[in-house]
Motif scaffolding. Structure first.
Motif, PDB file in Angstrom:
ATOM      1  N   GLU A  74       0.820  -1.198   0.000  1.00  0.00           N
ATOM      2  CA  GLU A  74       0.000   0.000   0.000  1.00  0.00           C
ATOM      3  C   GLU A  74       0.860   1.257   0.000  1.00  0.00           C
ATOM      4  N   ASP A  75       1.975   1.231   0.766  1.00  0.00           N
ATOM      5  CA  ASP A  75       2.875   2.377   0.768  1.00  0.00           C
ATOM      6  C   ASP A  75       3.482   2.601  -0.613  1.00  0.00           C
ATOM      7  N   PHE A  76       3.810   1.520  -1.300  1.00  0.00           N
ATOM      8  CA  PHE A  76       4.405   1.657  -2.626  1.00  0.00           C
ATOM      9  C   PHE A  76       3.427   2.310  -3.602  1.00  0.00           C
ATOM     10  N   PHE A  77       2.185   1.836  -3.608  1.00  0.00           N
ATOM     11  CA  PHE A  77       1.211   2.414  -4.529  1.00  0.00           C
ATOM     12  C   PHE A  77       0.856   3.852  -4.143  1.00  0.00           C
ATOM     13  N   SER A  78       0.934   4.169  -2.831  1.00  0.00           N
ATOM     14  CA  SER A  78       0.703   5.543  -2.421  1.00  0.00           C
ATOM     15  C   SER A  78       1.807   6.453  -2.951  1.00  0.00           C
ATOM     16  N   LEU A  79       3.061   6.009  -2.828  1.00  0.00           N
ATOM     17  CA  LEU A  79       4.172   6.792  -3.377  1.00  0.00           C
ATOM     18  C   LEU A  79       4.086   6.897  -4.888  1.00  0.00           C
ATOM     19  N   LEU A  80       3.684   5.825  -5.535  1.00  0.00           N
ATOM     20  CA  LEU A  80       3.550   5.844  -6.992  1.00  0.00           C
ATOM     21  C   LEU A  80       2.466   6.827  -7.427  1.00  0.00           C
ATOM     22  N   SER A  81       1.364   6.890  -6.682  1.00  0.00           N
ATOM     23  CA  SER A  81       0.298   7.825  -7.017  1.00  0.00           C
ATOM     24  C   SER A  81       0.765   9.265  -6.848  1.00  0.00           C
ATOM     25  N   GLN A  82       1.518   9.513  -5.771  1.00  0.00           N
ATOM     26  CA  GLN A  82       2.055  10.859  -5.572  1.00  0.00           C
ATOM     27  C   GLN A  82       3.032  11.231  -6.678  1.00  0.00           C
ATOM     28  N   GLN A  83       3.828  10.262  -7.085  1.00  0.00           N
ATOM     29  CA  GLN A  83       4.778  10.528  -8.165  1.00  0.00           C
ATOM     30  C   GLN A  83       4.060  10.874  -9.466  1.00  0.00           C
ATOM     31  N   LEU A  84       2.998  10.136  -9.771  1.00  0.00           N
ATOM     32  CA  LEU A  84       2.262  10.399 -11.004  1.00  0.00           C
ATOM     33  C   LEU A  84       1.521  11.728 -10.951  1.00  0.00           C
ATOM     34  N   SER A  85       1.009  12.108  -9.761  1.00  0.00           N
ATOM     35  CA  SER A  85       0.245  13.345  -9.651  1.00  0.00           C
ATOM     36  C   SER A  85       1.125  14.580  -9.694  1.00  0.00           C
ATOM     37  N   MET A  86       2.399  14.443  -9.296  1.00  0.00           N
ATOM     38  CA  MET A  86       3.289  15.600  -9.224  1.00  0.00           C
ATOM     39  C   MET A  86       4.325  15.621 -10.337  1.00  0.00           C
ATOM     40  N   GLN A  87       4.216  14.761 -11.312  1.00  0.00           N
ATOM     41  CA  GLN A  87       5.204  14.736 -12.390  1.00  0.00           C
ATOM     42  C   GLN A  87       4.972  15.897 -13.362  1.00  0.00           C
ATOM     43  N   ASP A  88       5.998  16.202 -14.086  1.00  0.00           N
ATOM     44  CA  ASP A  88       5.924  17.254 -15.097  1.00  0.00           C
ATOM     45  C   ASP A  88       5.109  16.730 -16.273  1.00  0.00           C
ATOM     46  N   PRO A  89       4.004  17.400 -16.655  1.00  0.00           N
ATOM     47  CA  PRO A  89       3.199  16.880 -17.777  1.00  0.00           C
ATOM     48  C   PRO A  89       3.953  16.861 -19.099  1.00  0.00           C
ATOM     49  N   PHE A  90       4.993  17.725 -19.199  1.00  0.00           N
ATOM     50  CA  PHE A  90       5.780  17.736 -20.431  1.00  0.00           C
ATOM     51  C   PHE A  90       6.875  16.668 -20.424  1.00  0.00           C
ATOM     52  N   LYS A  91       7.153  16.098 -19.210  1.00  0.00           N
ATOM     53  CA  LYS A  91       8.159  15.033 -19.099  1.00  0.00           C
ATOM     54  C   LYS A  91       7.568  13.912 -18.249  1.00  0.00           C
ATOM     55  N   PRO A  92       6.608  13.202 -18.748  1.00  0.00           N
ATOM     56  CA  PRO A  92       5.987  12.142 -17.952  1.00  0.00           C
ATOM     57  C   PRO A  92       6.961  10.997 -17.694  1.00  0.00           C
ATOM     58  N   VAL A  93       6.626  10.201 -16.689  1.00  0.00           N
ATOM     59  CA  VAL A  93       7.455   9.045 -16.361  1.00  0.00           C
ATOM     60  C   VAL A  93       7.395   8.036 -17.493  1.00  0.00           C
ATOM     61  N   ASP A  94       8.575   7.533 -17.838  1.00  0.00           N
ATOM     62  CA  ASP A  94       8.649   6.551 -18.913  1.00  0.00           C
ATOM     63  C   ASP A  94       7.936   5.268 -18.489  1.00  0.00           C
ATOM     64  N   ASN A  95       7.253   4.642 -19.439  1.00  0.00           N
ATOM     65  CA  ASN A  95       6.537   3.387 -19.141  1.00  0.00           C
ATOM     66  C   ASN A  95       7.490   2.304 -18.666  1.00  0.00           C
ATOM     67  N   ASP A  96       8.678   2.264 -19.255  1.00  0.00           N
ATOM     68  CA  ASP A  96       9.652   1.241 -18.863  1.00  0.00           C
ATOM     69  C   ASP A  96      10.086   1.433 -17.409  1.00  0.00           C
ATOM     70  N   GLN A  97      10.256   2.698 -17.001  1.00  0.00           N
ATOM     71  CA  GLN A  97      10.637   2.949 -15.618  1.00  0.00           C
ATOM     72  C   GLN A  97       9.538   2.530 -14.647  1.00  0.00           C
ATOM     73  N   MET A  98       8.288   2.840 -15.002  1.00  0.00           N
ATOM     74  CA  MET A  98       7.176   2.471 -14.133  1.00  0.00           C
ATOM     75  C   MET A  98       7.056   0.954 -14.009  1.00  0.00           C
ATOM     76  N   ILE A  99       7.183   0.277 -15.148  1.00  0.00           N
ATOM     77  CA  ILE A  99       7.093  -1.185 -15.118  1.00  0.00           C
ATOM     78  C   ILE A  99       8.248  -1.776 -14.313  1.00  0.00           C
ATOM     79  N   ALA A 100       9.446  -1.167 -14.432  1.00  0.00           N
ATOM     80  CA  ALA A 100      10.601  -1.675 -13.682  1.00  0.00           C
ATOM     81  C   ALA A 100      10.381  -1.519 -12.179  1.00  0.00           C
ATOM     82  N   GLN A 101       9.786  -0.379 -11.770  1.00  0.00           N
ATOM     83  CA  GLN A 101       9.516  -0.177 -10.354  1.00  0.00           C
ATOM     84  C   GLN A 101       8.509  -1.190  -9.831  1.00  0.00           C
ATOM     85  N   MET A 102       7.443  -1.396 -10.560  1.00  0.00           N
ATOM     86  CA  MET A 102       6.422  -2.357 -10.133  1.00  0.00           C
ATOM     87  C   MET A 102       6.977  -3.775 -10.117  1.00  0.00           C
ATOM     88  N   ALA A 103       7.827  -4.089 -11.103  1.00  0.00           N
ATOM     89  CA  ALA A 103       8.421  -5.436 -11.145  1.00  0.00           C
ATOM     90  C   ALA A 103       9.359  -5.653  -9.971  1.00  0.00           C
TER      91      ALA A 103
END
Length: 270
Positions: A74-103
């Motif tokens: 739950e803490d991981f998904f909470s941090l992930l949600s905060q990361q997605l909500s506060m990211q730069d819309p012009f530089k979004p998180v790469d899909n590969d990075q997100m998948i690597a974190q979840m993996a």
């Protein structure tokens, strides 16, 4: 030209002189109240008796409970949600990075589950090992100890002497629990290796010894020098204990105590 009434002037002067006194009075009352509160506090904290003041319990202090530093899913998904909500819309998180974190988090969670399964497997293996070891009840096992038990159920004490090389004559000493010599004799060690030794449970006068634990000591000449030799004895298995995952099954030996099944050197007929 107007006349000034001296009486009115005096009253005005008196009134002017009385005004500061009226403003000072509240301040003095406030200071007196603060001093009285301080004295009451001191009287409350101290009784005037040094002995009673020394044994009084200190004021309770609230100690915060330690925080759990372990991150959960739950803490991981909470941090992930905060990361997605506060990211730069012009530089979004790469899909590969997100998948690597979840993996990575899924891998850690899988390792924790695997550890729990291994603990359960060890428990099952320990129970299975104890069940198999129950077949040793009533048998004799060779243990790495020179101490054996003599009783009415078994008067003879057998063991094995380990020699580094062929020894023409090996001196055997049988001692009781106090270290007193009960009997001594010699055995042939010319074959070398493991030499069988047996004591009939009789002292030097041919009388049966009392029930108890006795030790077999062996010595011989190795390279021209007298050295003590390692002795292992046989013990009778009376029961088996389950033990734990770290110790495994425990064999309970008559008069000797318990020993881990992994320390048993050999099994012999009863």
């Amino acid at each position: 030209m107007s006349l000034i009434n001296p009486l009115n002037s005096a009253q005005n002067v008196g009134g002017a002189s009385q005004t500061p006194n009226q403003s000072v009075a509240p301040a003095q009352q406030t200071a007196s109240a603060a001093q009285a509160a301080t004295q009451n506090t001191e009287q409350t904290s101290t009784t005037g008796n040094p002995f009673i003041d020394a044994i009084r319990l200190p004021d309770e202090s609230s100690i915060p409970e330690p925080n759990n530093q372990e991150l959960t899913q739950e803490d991981f998904f909470s941090l992930l949600s905060q990361q997605l909500s506060m990211q730069d819309p012009f530089k979004p998180v790469d899909n590969d990075q997100m998948i690597a974190q979840m993996a990575s988090f899924s891998t850690v969670d899988g390792i924790n589950n695997l550890n729990d399964e291994i603990v359960n497997l060890n428990t099952v293996m320990t129970s299975s090992q104890a069940l198999q070891a129950s077949g040793l009840v009533g048998q004799k096992v060779l243990i790495p100890s020179d101490t054996g038990h003599v009783s009415a159920e078994g008067r003879e004490l057998k063991g094995i002497i380990s020699t580094p090389e062929a020894i023409e004559s090996i001196t055997v000493r049988v001692e009781d629990e106090k270290g007193q010599l009960i009997k001594s004799f010699t055995v042939d060690g010319s074959a070398g290796g493991n030499v069988d030794v047996a004591w009939d449970g009789l002292d030097k006068n041919g009388e049966p010894v009392a029930d108890g634990n006795y030790s077999i000591k062996a010595s011989g000449k190795v390279d021209g020098k007298s050295e003590d030799l390692a002795v292992s004895t046989y013990a009778h298995v009376t029961s088996v204990s389950l033990g734990t995952a770290s110790t495994g099954a425990i064999l309970n030996l008559r008069g000797v105590g318990g020993i881990k099944i992994g320390d048993v050197l050999a099994v012999a007929e009863s």
